[in-house]
Design a protein around this motif. Structure first.
Motif, short mmCIF file in Angstrom:
data_model
loop_
_atom_site.label_atom_id
_atom_site.label_comp_id
_atom_site.label_asym_id
_atom_site.label_seq_id
_atom_site.Cartn_x
_atom_site.Cartn_y
_atom_site.Cartn_z
N PRO A 159 9.10 -8.34 -4.71
CA PRO A 159 10.25 -8.80 -3.92
C PRO A 159 11.01 -7.68 -3.19
N SER A 160 10.44 -6.45 -3.12
CA SER A 160 11.07 -5.40 -2.32
C SER A 160 11.06 -5.81 -0.85
N PRO A 161 11.95 -5.25 -0.02
CA PRO A 161 12.05 -5.67 1.37
C PRO A 161 11.06 -4.99 2.31
N ASP A 162 10.18 -4.14 1.76
CA ASP A 162 9.36 -3.26 2.60
C ASP A 162 8.48 -4.00 3.60
N LEU A 163 7.83 -5.09 3.18
CA LEU A 163 6.91 -5.78 4.09
C LEU A 163 7.64 -6.29 5.32
N VAL A 164 8.83 -6.83 5.13
CA VAL A 164 9.61 -7.34 6.27
C VAL A 164 10.09 -6.20 7.15
N GLY A 219 0.84 -1.20 0.00
CA GLY A 219 0.00 0.00 0.00
C GLY A 219 0.86 1.24 0.00
N ALA A 220 0.29 2.34 0.40
CA ALA A 220 1.01 3.62 0.41
C ALA A 220 2.27 3.51 1.27
N GLY A 221 3.42 3.72 0.65
CA GLY A 221 4.68 3.69 1.38
C GLY A 221 5.21 2.30 1.67
N VAL A 222 4.51 1.26 1.25
CA VAL A 222 4.95 -0.12 1.48
C VAL A 222 4.84 -0.89 0.16
#
Length: 220
Positions: free
Chosen positions: A145-150, A138-141
């Motif tokens: 395969p980007s690391p953002d969720l972790v 979502g916004a900013g996440v």
């Protein structure tokens, strides 16, 4: 390093959906005018399989360009209509959550679906309280395969060192996300989209039959 946070993918890792992703994709492809048979549909279907675990809107943007939002809306509508009776816990998932939380490990559930669909799945399973953190792209996440969720899960859980994080998923995208984030354990499980060779080639630190095998590794 003691594991303080376990970040789980949902579909294929802790949730079985009996192919609802592909069935919903077929609805989405039809909605944006992809012929039901032929090379274009086959190529799109193959791409969806190869990118399992990634943000669905990102997948549809690659496939359908300016019609991605329309495709995603059709996908989400189809998937949500099939959730009741179509999703169930992977064997041992609930026990894994309980074992880890009893040992003080926080739980995060992540997905490539929208937040609304993610919460519909959790409601259908009665899992509203099994996780400390629930995250969708979502916004900013960014999605996998980007690391953002972790990394976002780490921040929300209040964990100070990413080496104290374990990631578990059934796709190469899950493995890539965990590795990019720097997680101490990045485990692939064989209950979903990708096989052992694919998960090992993606860089998994462990390849397990299912998440039921994860607590002994994290708590040893």
């Amino acid at each position: 390093m003691r594991i303080e946070l376990a970040v789980f993918d949902m579909a294929g890792t802790v949730v079985s959906d009996d192919g609802l992703v592909l069935r919903s994709f077929e609805e989405a492809a039809t909605a944006v005018g992809v012929p039901a048979e032929g090379a274009e549909r086959d190529a799109a279907r193959r791409y969806v399989l190869d990118t399992m675990g990634q943000s669905k809107i990102a997948v549809f943007t690659h496939l359908f360009g300016g019609r991605a939002e329309e495709a995603n809306a059709a996908f989400e509508k189809a998937y949500e209509s099939l959730i009741d009776g179509g999703v169930r816990p992977i064997a041992g998932a609930a026990e894994t959550f309980s074992s880890l939380r009893d040992a003080g490990v926080r739980i995060a559930l992540t997905t490539g679906f929208s937040s609304a669909t993610q919460h519909r799945i959790l409601d259908a399973l009665g899992w509203q309280d099994v996780a400390d953190v629930v995250l969708a792209p979502g916004a900013g996440v960014r999605g996998r395969p980007s690391p953002d969720l972790v990394l976002t899960a780490l921040m929300r859980a209040g964990v100070d060192d990413v080496r104290h994080v374990a990631v578990a998923g059934d796709t190469a995208s899950d493995i890539a996300t965990g590795l990019k984030a720097g997680a101490g354990v990045v485990a692939g499980v064989l209950t979903g989209a990708h096989d052992a060779q694919t998960l090992r080639e993606a860089g998994a630190t462990h390849v397990l039959d299912s998440v039921a095998d994860l607590p002994p590794i994290l708590l040893s």
